[in-house]
Design a protein around this motif. Structure first.
Motif, PDB file in Angstrom:
ATOM      1  N   ALA A  47       0.813  -1.211   0.000  1.00 52.73           N
ATOM      2  CA  ALA A  47       0.000   0.000   0.000  1.00 52.73           C
ATOM      3  C   ALA A  47       0.848   1.263   0.000  1.00 52.73           C
ATOM      4  CB  ALA A  47      -0.937  -0.003   1.213  1.00 52.73           C
ATOM      5  N   VAL A  48       2.050   1.196   0.568  1.00 56.17           N
ATOM      6  CA  VAL A  48       2.916   2.373   0.670  1.00 56.17           C
ATOM      7  C   VAL A  48       3.226   2.964  -0.694  1.00 56.17           C
ATOM      8  CG1 VAL A  48       5.291   3.060   1.195  1.00 56.17           C
ATOM      9  CG2 VAL A  48       3.934   1.884   2.911  1.00 56.17           C
ATOM     10  N   GLN A  49       3.331   2.117  -1.719  1.00 54.73           N
ATOM     11  CA  GLN A  49       3.719   2.604  -3.041  1.00 54.73           C
ATOM     12  C   GLN A  49       2.702   3.580  -3.614  1.00 54.73           C
ATOM     13  OE1 GLN A  49       3.571  -0.574  -6.083  1.00 54.73           O
ATOM     14  NE2 GLN A  49       2.221  -1.664  -4.680  1.00 54.73           N
ATOM     15  N   PHE A  50       1.461   3.531  -3.167  1.00 54.10           N
ATOM     16  CA  PHE A  50       0.439   4.447  -3.669  1.00 54.10           C
ATOM     17  C   PHE A  50       0.475   5.786  -2.942  1.00 54.10           C
ATOM     18  CE2 PHE A  50      -1.205   0.153  -4.469  1.00 54.10           C
ATOM     19  CZ  PHE A  50      -1.375   0.225  -5.842  1.00 54.10           C
ATOM     20  N   VAL A  51       1.018   5.781  -1.739  1.00 52.51           N
ATOM     21  CA  VAL A  51       1.159   7.022  -0.969  1.00 52.51           C
ATOM     22  C   VAL A  51       2.410   7.776  -1.397  1.00 52.51           C
ATOM     23  CG1 VAL A  51       1.329   8.017   1.346  1.00 52.51           C
ATOM     24  CG2 VAL A  51      -0.042   5.953   0.966  1.00 52.51           C
ATOM     25  N   LEU A  52       3.472   7.039  -1.698  1.00 49.13           N
ATOM     26  CA  LEU A  52       4.747   7.625  -2.099  1.00 49.13           C
ATOM     27  C   LEU A  52       5.160   7.029  -3.445  1.00 49.13           C
ATOM     28  CD1 LEU A  52       6.520   7.222   1.369  1.00 49.13           C
ATOM     29  CD2 LEU A  52       5.476   9.318   0.458  1.00 49.13           C
ATOM     30  N   PRO A  53       4.558   7.484  -4.545  1.00 52.10           N
ATOM     31  CA  PRO A  53       4.747   6.823  -5.836  1.00 52.10           C
ATOM     32  C   PRO A  53       5.943   7.293  -6.658  1.00 52.10           C
ATOM     33  CG  PRO A  53       3.092   8.520  -6.049  1.00 52.10           C
ATOM     34  CD  PRO A  53       3.557   8.557  -4.615  1.00 52.10           C
ATOM     35  N   ASP A  54       6.858   8.095  -6.087  1.00 49.33           N
ATOM     36  CA  ASP A  54       7.943   8.627  -6.908  1.00 49.33           C
ATOM     37  C   ASP A  54       9.121   7.650  -6.975  1.00 49.33           C
ATOM     38  OD1 ASP A  54       9.118   8.824  -4.445  1.00 49.33           O
ATOM     39  OD2 ASP A  54       9.129  11.008  -4.367  1.00 49.33           O
ATOM     40  N   GLU A  55      10.127   8.032  -7.761  1.00 50.92           N
ATOM     41  CA  GLU A  55      11.278   7.155  -8.016  1.00 50.92           C
ATOM     42  C   GLU A  55      12.019   6.808  -6.729  1.00 50.92           C
ATOM     43  OE1 GLU A  55      15.644   7.348 -10.246  1.00 50.92           O
ATOM     44  OE2 GLU A  55      14.090   8.838 -10.697  1.00 50.92           O
ATOM     45  N   THR A  56      12.292   7.815  -5.910  1.00 49.26           N
ATOM     46  CA  THR A  56      13.032   7.565  -4.671  1.00 49.26           C
ATOM     47  C   THR A  56      12.295   6.591  -3.769  1.00 49.26           C
ATOM     48  OG1 THR A  56      13.969   9.798  -4.758  1.00 49.26           O
ATOM     49  CG2 THR A  56      14.040   8.652  -2.637  1.00 49.26           C
ATOM     50  N   ALA A  57      10.974   6.729  -3.687  1.00 47.42           N
ATOM     51  CA  ALA A  57      10.179   5.846  -2.838  1.00 47.42           C
ATOM     52  C   ALA A  57      10.260   4.407  -3.343  1.00 47.42           C
ATOM     53  CB  ALA A  57       8.732   6.321  -2.801  1.00 47.42           C
ATOM     54  N   ARG A  58      10.221   4.221  -4.674  1.00 50.62           N
ATOM     55  CA  ARG A  58      10.303   2.860  -5.219  1.00 50.62           C
ATOM     56  C   ARG A  58      11.641   2.215  -4.886  1.00 50.62           C
ATOM     57  NH1 ARG A  58       7.258   5.280  -9.396  1.00 50.62           N
ATOM     58  NH2 ARG A  58       9.122   5.841 -10.580  1.00 50.62           N
ATOM     59  N   LEU A  59      12.709   2.988  -4.976  1.00 49.68           N
ATOM     60  CA  LEU A  59      14.030   2.440  -4.676  1.00 49.68           C
ATOM     61  C   LEU A  59      14.176   2.135  -3.179  1.00 49.68           C
ATOM     62  CD1 LEU A  59      16.255   4.725  -6.947  1.00 49.68           C
ATOM     63  CD2 LEU A  59      15.530   2.368  -7.373  1.00 49.68           C
ATOM     64  N   VAL A  60      13.685   3.046  -2.340  1.00 51.27           N
ATOM     65  CA  VAL A  60      13.747   2.817  -0.891  1.00 51.27           C
ATOM     66  C   VAL A  60      12.911   1.604  -0.506  1.00 51.27           C
ATOM     67  CG1 VAL A  60      13.101   3.760   1.365  1.00 51.27           C
ATOM     68  CG2 VAL A  60      14.254   5.213  -0.322  1.00 51.27           C
ATOM     69  N   LEU A  61      11.718   1.497  -1.102  1.00 49.87           N
ATOM     70  CA  LEU A  61      10.846   0.361  -0.810  1.00 49.87           C
ATOM     71  C   LEU A  61      11.482  -0.944  -1.262  1.00 49.87           C
ATOM     72  CD1 LEU A  61       8.153  -0.500   0.356  1.00 49.87           C
ATOM     73  CD2 LEU A  61       7.090  -0.045  -1.869  1.00 49.87           C
ATOM     74  N   SER A  62      12.144  -0.913  -2.414  1.00 49.01           N
ATOM     75  CA  SER A  62      12.853  -2.106  -2.883  1.00 49.01           C
ATOM     76  C   SER A  62      13.926  -2.520  -1.879  1.00 49.01           C
ATOM     77  CB  SER A  62      13.494  -1.840  -4.251  1.00 49.01           C
ATOM     78  OG  SER A  62      12.527  -1.569  -5.233  1.00 49.01           O
ATOM     79  N   GLY A  63      14.681  -1.534  -1.396  1.00 54.32           N
ATOM     80  CA  GLY A  63      15.708  -1.828  -0.407  1.00 54.32           C
ATOM     81  C   GLY A  63      15.126  -2.391   0.874  1.00 54.32           C
ATOM     82  N   LEU A  64      13.968  -1.884   1.278  1.00 53.82           N
ATOM     83  CA  LEU A  64      13.319  -2.375   2.497  1.00 53.82           C
ATOM     84  C   LEU A  64      12.858  -3.819   2.320  1.00 53.82           C
ATOM     85  CD1 LEU A  64      12.478  -1.528   5.332  1.00 53.82           C
ATOM     86  CD2 LEU A  64      10.312  -0.687   4.363  1.00 53.82           C
ATOM     87  N   TYR A  65      12.235  -4.100   1.177  1.00 53.52           N
ATOM     88  CA  TYR A  65      11.836  -5.480   0.872  1.00 53.52           C
ATOM     89  C   TYR A  65      13.049  -6.421   0.966  1.00 53.52           C
ATOM     90  CZ  TYR A  65       7.052  -4.815  -1.029  1.00 53.52           C
ATOM     91  OH  TYR A  65       5.709  -4.578  -1.198  1.00 53.52           O
ATOM     92  N   LEU A  66      14.145  -6.020   0.355  1.00 51.98           N
ATOM     93  CA  LEU A  66      15.327  -6.878   0.305  1.00 51.98           C
ATOM     94  C   LEU A  66      15.969  -7.037   1.678  1.00 51.98           C
ATOM     95  CD1 LEU A  66      16.960  -5.672  -3.043  1.00 51.98           C
ATOM     96  CD2 LEU A  66      15.753  -7.811  -2.614  1.00 51.98           C
ATOM     97  N   ALA A  67      16.037  -5.956   2.432  1.00 49.23           N
ATOM     98  CA  ALA A  67      16.653  -6.028   3.760  1.00 49.23           C
ATOM     99  C   ALA A  67      15.886  -6.988   4.660  1.00 49.23           C
ATOM    100  CB  ALA A  67      16.706  -4.635   4.389  1.00 49.23           C
ATOM    101  N   ILE A  68      14.558  -6.853   4.675  1.00 43.57           N
ATOM    102  CA  ILE A  68      13.744  -7.747   5.502  1.00 43.57           C
ATOM    103  C   ILE A  68      13.783  -9.161   4.953  1.00 43.57           C
ATOM    104  CG2 ILE A  68      11.439  -8.198   6.416  1.00 43.57           C
ATOM    105  CD1 ILE A  68      10.871  -5.201   6.141  1.00 43.57           C
ATOM    106  N   GLY A  69      13.631  -9.273   3.625  1.00 42.36           N
ATOM    107  CA  GLY A  69      13.586 -10.594   2.999  1.00 42.36           C
ATOM    108  C   GLY A  69      14.842 -11.406   3.228  1.00 42.36           C
ATOM    109  N   PHE A  70      16.006 -10.800   2.976  1.00 37.96           N
ATOM    110  CA  PHE A  70      17.254 -11.545   3.156  1.00 37.96           C
ATOM    111  C   PHE A  70      17.528 -11.839   4.632  1.00 37.96           C
ATOM    112  CE2 PHE A  70      18.562  -9.880  -1.158  1.00 37.96           C
ATOM    113  CZ  PHE A  70      18.575 -11.136  -1.747  1.00 37.96           C
TER     114      PHE A  70
END
Length: 411
Positions: free
Chosen positions: A367-390
């Motif tokens: 849901a966060v991606q719809f609140v913060l839909p810009d490029e920086t948010a996508r990259l930060v969200l990707s990093g968050l997914y990866l940090a938690i996932g790994f």
């Protein structure tokens, strides 16, 4: 194999409603009528939805004459053919209309993220409500379950192992800026290996049917098979009639409404084509058949993150493009974000237990991606997914090893 049967009247009513949903699209396409962009989006979107419903029912009914995990995987693929049709059209059209390249990537990433971020969470929500319905008390597990969390079975380790392979390969397009023919070949090969691997598991149980498929499966063999093939034919016809004009209408409607057409293609089209499958999974979870529910969506994730991605460059080439489908910076970020979400989804399922807080976390990050839909948010969200996932995968490395072992060693 069939659960509680619906009445004949209910059966006919549901079939009639599905057909009525698709009739305007078929009539409009056959008559060559031109509709305004928004009206065309609604009419042909309903056609895609009707096609998905009919194909889902036909695929489920066909299981009365089939058995085993291979049948389930093939039928899961059939059920999402409308999604494939729309996305492959975008890739094909991109061969002569470069702007459609973005739509092919958008539709693929949207379908995958919707499946994991919303579909998996819906299963947990439906299971939780089902537990409360049976027990009558929200703080206690339902009688007969002895638990509150969604559980997978050991046989699902095969899907998880192949999802791990596909998850690694899914980062390649984001790193090189294209969905190349070379990664397409590998991904298609991974899906073929997945089918071959699960074909060796002949002793697996198939979940009970419910609703329309259960009623059709109870028919005598000749009438059942006639109903099955009629459903496939009608669904395929609606896909043929609706997929292309729906895909074009989404783009035109975006321009007419002042909405980013990329977002319409990314979310509205997958929502229409994935809805029947999501509803079936929710129904399974509501009936406390949580392993069947999450297993259905897991199998769909495997085929969409391998075969769907792998066929896009082929469609692009057939449409007049090169052998590799190019990605611009926005599309690269979307693929990266989807690949990162796949890692976290895999990590949360790898121990065969899907907890409520894990489902809530997946949905919240989606849901966060719809609140913060810009490029920086996508990259930060990707990093968050990866940090938690790994982090979770490292902690559950033994479960990951068991899943990878299941890929190569039949039980």
């Amino acid at each position: 194999m069939a659960g509680e049967l619906i009445t004949r009247r209910t059966l006919l009513t549901r079939i009639a409603l599905a057909l009525l949903l698709g009739v305007p699209a078929a009539v409009t396409r056959a008559g060559g009528f031109d509709l305004p962009a928004v009206a065309a989006m609604v009419v042909y979107g309903a056609g895609v939805l009707a096609a998905a419903v009919l194909l889902m029912w036909a695929a489920e009914t066909a299981r009365a004459d089939m058995s085993g995990a291979l049948a389930l995987a093939l039928l899961a693929l059939i059920a999402v053919l409308p999604e494939y049709a729309v996305d492959l059209y975008y890739a094909y059209a991109a061969g002569t209309r470069p702007q459609y390249t973005a739509y092919a990537a958008a539709n693929m990433t949207g379908a995958n993220r919707l499946l994991v971020g919303v579909g998996w969470a819906l299963v947990v929500l439906a299971f939780t409500l089902g537990v409360r319905r049976v027990s009558g008390r929200g703080r206690h597990a339902a009688p007969g379950t002895g638990r509150r969390d969604v559980m997978l079975t050991k046989r699902h380790r095969v899907e998880l192992g192949f999802l791990a392979l596909a998850g690694v390969l899914g980062f390649v397009p984001a790193l090189v800026g294209e969905i190349g023919w070379y990664i397409a070949i590998v991904l298609i090969a991974v899906y073929a290996l997945y089918l071959a691997r699960i074909a060796r598991d002949r002793g697996q149980d198939v979940e009970e049917l419910a609703g329309v498929p259960a009623r059709l499966a109870a028919l005598p063999a000749r009438r059942r098979r006639l109903a099955t093939w009629t459903g496939f034919a009608l669904g395929a016809g609606l896909v043929f009639a609706s997929a292309k004009p729906f895909a074009d209408a989404l783009v035109d409607a975006g321009a007419a409404l002042g909405i980013d057409e990329f977002l319409l293609v990314q979310w509205l089209a997958p929502l229409a084509s994935e809805a029947p499958e999501l509803l079936v999974a929710v129904m399974f979870a509501w009936r406390l058949r949580d392993a069947d529910a999450i297993g259905t969506l897991l199998s769909s994730k495997v085929n969409q993150w391998t075969l769907l991605i792998g066929t896009l460059p082929l469609a692009y080439r057939l449409g007049g493009g090169a052998w590799s489908l190019p990605l611009d910076s926005r599309q690269t970020e979307e693929v990266l974000l989807t690949a990162a979400q796949t890692v976290l989804g895999l990590a949360l399922l790898i121990d065969l237990v899907f907890k409520r807080w894990e489902a809530a976390a997946l949905f919240a990050l989606f849901a966060v991606q719809f609140v913060l839909p810009d490029e920086t948010a996508r990259l930060v969200l990707s990093g968050l997914y990866l940090a938690i996932g790994f982090s979770v995968l490292i902690q559950r490395h033994r479960d990951l090893g068991a899943a990878m072992s299941a890929v190569v060693r039949p039980r």
